[in-house]
Scaffold this motif. Structure first.
Motif, PDB file in Angstrom:
ATOM      1  N   ILE A  56      19.425  61.750  44.283  1.00 47.83           N
ATOM      2  CA  ILE A  56      18.860  62.479  43.148  1.00 47.83           C
ATOM      3  C   ILE A  56      19.878  62.693  42.039  1.00 47.83           C
ATOM      4  O   ILE A  56      19.542  62.619  40.850  1.00 47.83           O
ATOM      5  CB  ILE A  56      18.289  63.836  43.627  1.00 47.83           C
ATOM      6  N   LEU A  57      21.130  62.942  42.382  1.00 48.59           N
ATOM      7  CA  LEU A  57      22.132  63.205  41.351  1.00 48.59           C
ATOM      8  C   LEU A  57      22.281  62.024  40.409  1.00 48.59           C
ATOM      9  O   LEU A  57      22.288  62.199  39.180  1.00 48.59           O
ATOM     10  CB  LEU A  57      23.479  63.537  42.001  1.00 48.59           C
ATOM     11  N   SER A  58      22.372  60.819  40.951  1.00 46.03           N
ATOM     12  CA  SER A  58      22.503  59.631  40.098  1.00 46.03           C
ATOM     13  C   SER A  58      21.265  59.431  39.233  1.00 46.03           C
ATOM     14  O   SER A  58      21.369  59.099  38.037  1.00 46.03           O
ATOM     15  CB  SER A  58      22.749  58.386  40.963  1.00 46.03           C
ATOM     16  N   ILE A  59      20.088  59.639  39.822  1.00 47.14           N
ATOM     17  CA  ILE A  59      18.844  59.476  39.053  1.00 47.14           C
ATOM     18  C   ILE A  59      18.753  60.541  37.970  1.00 47.14           C
ATOM     19  O   ILE A  59      18.347  60.254  36.829  1.00 47.14           O
ATOM     20  CB  ILE A  59      17.628  59.540  40.005  1.00 47.14           C
ATOM     21  N   LEU A  64      19.321  61.841  32.256  1.00 49.15           N
ATOM     22  CA  LEU A  64      19.948  62.691  31.245  1.00 49.15           C
ATOM     23  C   LEU A  64      20.614  61.876  30.145  1.00 49.15           C
ATOM     24  O   LEU A  64      20.504  62.214  28.948  1.00 49.15           O
ATOM     25  CB  LEU A  64      20.988  63.593  31.919  1.00 49.15           C
ATOM     26  N   CYS A  65      21.315  60.797  30.523  1.00 52.31           N
ATOM     27  CA  CYS A  65      22.091  60.055  29.521  1.00 52.31           C
ATOM     28  C   CYS A  65      21.537  58.669  29.222  1.00 52.31           C
ATOM     29  O   CYS A  65      21.824  58.110  28.157  1.00 52.31           O
ATOM     30  CB  CYS A  65      23.545  59.930  29.974  1.00 52.31           C
ATOM     31  N   GLY A  66      20.780  58.069  30.146  1.00 53.31           N
ATOM     32  CA  GLY A  66      20.201  56.752  29.913  1.00 53.31           C
ATOM     33  C   GLY A  66      21.190  55.608  29.987  1.00 53.31           C
ATOM     34  O   GLY A  66      20.894  54.506  29.512  1.00 53.31           O
ATOM     35  N   ASP A  67      22.356  55.816  30.593  1.00 56.92           N
ATOM     36  CA  ASP A  67      23.389  54.784  30.655  1.00 56.92           C
ATOM     37  C   ASP A  67      24.028  54.815  32.051  1.00 56.92           C
ATOM     38  O   ASP A  67      24.686  55.803  32.411  1.00 56.92           O
ATOM     39  CB  ASP A  67      24.451  55.022  29.582  1.00 56.92           C
ATOM     40  N   MET A  68      23.847  53.743  32.819  1.00 57.18           N
ATOM     41  CA  MET A  68      24.384  53.717  34.170  1.00 57.18           C
ATOM     42  C   MET A  68      25.911  53.707  34.177  1.00 57.18           C
ATOM     43  O   MET A  68      26.540  54.149  35.143  1.00 57.18           O
ATOM     44  CB  MET A  68      23.869  52.489  34.922  1.00 57.18           C
ATOM     45  N   ARG A  69      26.522  53.206  33.101  1.00 49.45           N
ATOM     46  CA  ARG A  69      27.986  53.240  33.045  1.00 49.45           C
ATOM     47  C   ARG A  69      28.502  54.670  33.007  1.00 49.45           C
ATOM     48  O   ARG A  69      29.494  55.011  33.666  1.00 49.45           O
ATOM     49  CB  ARG A  69      28.489  52.462  31.840  1.00 49.45           C
ATOM     50  N   VAL A  70      27.827  55.516  32.259  1.00 49.45           N
ATOM     51  CA  VAL A  70      28.225  56.921  32.185  1.00 49.45           C
ATOM     52  C   VAL A  70      28.031  57.597  33.542  1.00 49.45           C
ATOM     53  O   VAL A  70      28.870  58.402  33.972  1.00 49.45           O
ATOM     54  CB  VAL A  70      27.414  57.657  31.090  1.00 49.45           C
ATOM     55  N   VAL A  71      26.949  57.249  34.225  1.00 45.57           N
ATOM     56  CA  VAL A  71      26.722  57.796  35.562  1.00 45.57           C
ATOM     57  C   VAL A  71      27.879  57.407  36.493  1.00 45.57           C
ATOM     58  O   VAL A  71      28.394  58.232  37.256  1.00 45.57           O
ATOM     59  CB  VAL A  71      25.384  57.293  36.139  1.00 45.57           C
ATOM     60  N   THR A 123      21.493  72.694  34.446  1.00 46.00           N
ATOM     61  CA  THR A 123      20.363  71.853  34.824  1.00 46.00           C
ATOM     62  C   THR A 123      19.080  72.295  34.131  1.00 46.00           C
ATOM     63  O   THR A 123      18.273  71.461  33.687  1.00 46.00           O
ATOM     64  CB  THR A 123      20.161  71.900  36.348  1.00 46.00           C
ATOM     65  N   LEU A 124      18.890  73.597  33.998  1.00 43.84           N
ATOM     66  CA  LEU A 124      17.645  74.120  33.442  1.00 43.84           C
ATOM     67  C   LEU A 124      17.632  74.147  31.919  1.00 43.84           C
ATOM     68  O   LEU A 124      16.611  73.820  31.300  1.00 43.84           O
ATOM     69  CB  LEU A 124      17.389  75.534  33.977  1.00 43.84           C
ATOM     70  N   THR A 125      18.742  74.524  31.311  1.00 43.31           N
ATOM     71  CA  THR A 125      18.721  74.795  29.869  1.00 43.31           C
ATOM     72  C   THR A 125      19.689  73.943  29.055  1.00 43.31           C
ATOM     73  O   THR A 125      19.343  73.485  27.963  1.00 43.31           O
ATOM     74  CB  THR A 125      19.041  76.277  29.604  1.00 43.31           C
ATOM     75  N   TRP A 126      20.893  73.738  29.547  1.00 40.92           N
ATOM     76  CA  TRP A 126      21.911  73.065  28.738  1.00 40.92           C
ATOM     77  C   TRP A 126      22.021  71.614  29.178  1.00 40.92           C
ATOM     78  O   TRP A 126      22.857  71.246  29.969  1.00 40.92           O
ATOM     79  CB  TRP A 126      23.258  73.769  28.896  1.00 40.92           C
ATOM     80  N   ARG A 127      21.185  70.770  28.626  1.00 41.66           N
ATOM     81  CA  ARG A 127      21.084  69.381  29.067  1.00 41.66           C
ATOM     82  C   ARG A 127      22.083  68.505  28.296  1.00 41.66           C
ATOM     83  O   ARG A 127      21.723  67.749  27.400  1.00 41.66           O
ATOM     84  CB  ARG A 127      19.663  68.882  28.909  1.00 41.66           C
ATOM     85  N   LYS A 128      23.337  68.637  28.689  1.00 37.84           N
ATOM     86  CA  LYS A 128      24.421  67.860  28.092  1.00 37.84           C
ATOM     87  C   LYS A 128      25.091  67.029  29.179  1.00 37.84           C
ATOM     88  O   LYS A 128      25.365  67.526  30.281  1.00 37.84           O
ATOM     89  CB  LYS A 128      25.450  68.774  27.433  1.00 37.84           C
ATOM     90  N   THR A 129      25.382  65.771  28.850  1.00 38.21           N
ATOM     91  CA  THR A 129      25.974  64.885  29.846  1.00 38.21           C
ATOM     92  C   THR A 129      27.406  65.268  30.165  1.00 38.21           C
ATOM     93  O   THR A 129      27.820  65.286  31.333  1.00 38.21           O
ATOM     94  CB  THR A 129      25.927  63.434  29.347  1.00 38.21           C
ATOM     95  N   TRP A 130      28.193  65.615  29.148  1.00 38.90           N
ATOM     96  CA  TRP A 130      29.619  65.839  29.348  1.00 38.90           C
ATOM     97  C   TRP A 130      29.909  67.012  30.286  1.00 38.90           C
ATOM     98  O   TRP A 130      30.944  67.038  30.967  1.00 38.90           O
ATOM     99  CB  TRP A 130      30.322  66.073  28.011  1.00 38.90           C
ATOM    100  N   ILE A 131      28.975  67.984  30.352  1.00 37.01           N
ATOM    101  CA  ILE A 131      29.239  69.159  31.175  1.00 37.01           C
ATOM    102  C   ILE A 131      29.301  68.792  32.664  1.00 37.01           C
ATOM    103  O   ILE A 131      29.952  69.486  33.458  1.00 37.01           O
ATOM    104  CB  ILE A 131      28.156  70.237  30.923  1.00 37.01           C
ATOM    105  N   TRP A 132      28.671  67.674  33.050  1.00 39.56           N
ATOM    106  CA  TRP A 132      28.691  67.287  34.461  1.00 39.56           C
ATOM    107  C   TRP A 132      30.027  66.692  34.867  1.00 39.56           C
ATOM    108  O   TRP A 132      30.364  66.690  36.056  1.00 39.56           O
ATOM    109  CB  TRP A 132      27.532  66.336  34.759  1.00 39.56           C
ATOM    110  N   TYR A 133      30.796  66.184  33.909  1.00 42.94           N
ATOM    111  CA  TYR A 133      32.183  65.836  34.228  1.00 42.94           C
ATOM    112  C   TYR A 133      32.922  67.087  34.718  1.00 42.94           C
ATOM    113  O   TYR A 133      33.663  67.055  35.705  1.00 42.94           O
ATOM    114  CB  TYR A 133      32.891  65.289  32.988  1.00 42.94           C
ATOM    115  N   VAL A 134      32.722  68.189  33.990  1.00 45.85           N
ATOM    116  CA  VAL A 134      33.417  69.439  34.310  1.00 45.85           C
ATOM    117  C   VAL A 134      32.914  70.029  35.620  1.00 45.85           C
ATOM    118  O   VAL A 134      33.703  70.429  36.488  1.00 45.85           O
ATOM    119  CB  VAL A 134      33.238  70.443  33.156  1.00 45.85           C
TER     120      VAL A 134
END
Length: 255
Positions: A56-59, A64-71, A123-134
């Motif tokens: 589920i995390l990868s999906i 969220l970002c639409g780019d498998m490289r970013v995943v 996950t619920l409100t702040w849908r930003k890709t970069w925050i998942w790096y952190v």
């Protein structure tokens, strides 16, 4: 020569004391409090991780970002952080937390609650890709510290000769927990009409994150003061290695 003789006598006295207390140890249950609590904790953790950190995390990240490289980059950062922090936390637990494991467990509990609350909010409100790096980078030291401390206390809570059955049951419990997570995913998407929408992905993520947070208070019932100390198999193995080392030294001195 006198030093060798005294060392040998001490070893014989230690072995006799160990053998004389073996019958009393057999009367105690192998399923002491730490062993039972750690198995319950492991089951909940494995179930939670298999819900939100497996497929589920990868999906979710791709949605969220639409780019498998970013995943791949995000999960790569998590993997590198896990590798580095595992080495550091392993050293810290062995050398700096020999008498402070309970305090360290309380710290990781508080740290984890804050981290999972932040992950749920993002996950619920702040849908930003970069925050998942952190988030995933900060999750790595918390997970590594937990695994190191719990693993040490678990090993010190087993009597000599009980390791095989205890670890067999432990692996079964861990694997069953890992199986329950995907079953929860299957049931959820079955009743949602096999609809992998962003809303449903967020729902599964929240379920898994909430279960991960719920496992944290369980670890507070793990107590290093309830370990078997010198009676545990881990300590007995260390003592056996020391005995053989001393016996070899004694033999070489006689030769």
């Amino acid at each position: 020569m006198s030093t060798s003789s005294s060392s040998y006598r001490e070893l014989r006295d230690d072995e006799e004391a160990s053998s004389s207390s073996s019958s009393s140890r057999k009367k105690t249950s192998i399923w002491n409090r730490n062993v039972v609590v750690i198995m319950l904790y492991t089951f909940v953790v494995q179930m939670a991780r298999s819900i939100w950190q497996s497929q589920i995390l990868s999906i979710y990240l791709y949605d969220l970002c639409g780019d498998m490289r970013v995943v791949g980059y995000i999960e790569g950062v998590q993997g590198v952080c896990r590798l580095v922090t595992a080495l550091i936390t392993g050293y810290v637990v062995d050398n700096c937390l020999s008498e402070r494991k309970n305090a360290a467990l309380r710290f990781t509990c508080l740290y984890g609650i804050v981290l999972f609350a932040s992950a749920a909010y993002c996950t619920l409100t702040w849908r930003k890709t970069w925050i998942w790096y952190v988030i995933l980078a900060m999750y790595s030291p918390q997970r590594s510290m937990q695994m190191s401390i719990v693993g040490v206390i678990f090993a010190d809570s087993m009597r000599t000769g009980d390791r095989e059955i205890v670890y067999t049951v432990y692996r079964v419990v861990s694997n069953v927990g890992s199986l329950v997570g995907p079953i929860v995913q299957i049931v959820f998407f079955y009743f949602s009409g096999d609809n992998w929408s962003s809303k449903n992905l967020r729902t599964v993520m929240i379920i898994g994150i909430a279960l991960s947070a719920s496992a944290l208070p369980i670890q507070l019932f793990i107590d290093e003061n309830r370990t078997l100390k010198n009676e545990s198999e881990a300590k007995q193995r260390q003592k056996k290695n020391v005995r053989w080392h001393v016996k070899i030294v004694i033999c070489t001195e006689y030769l």
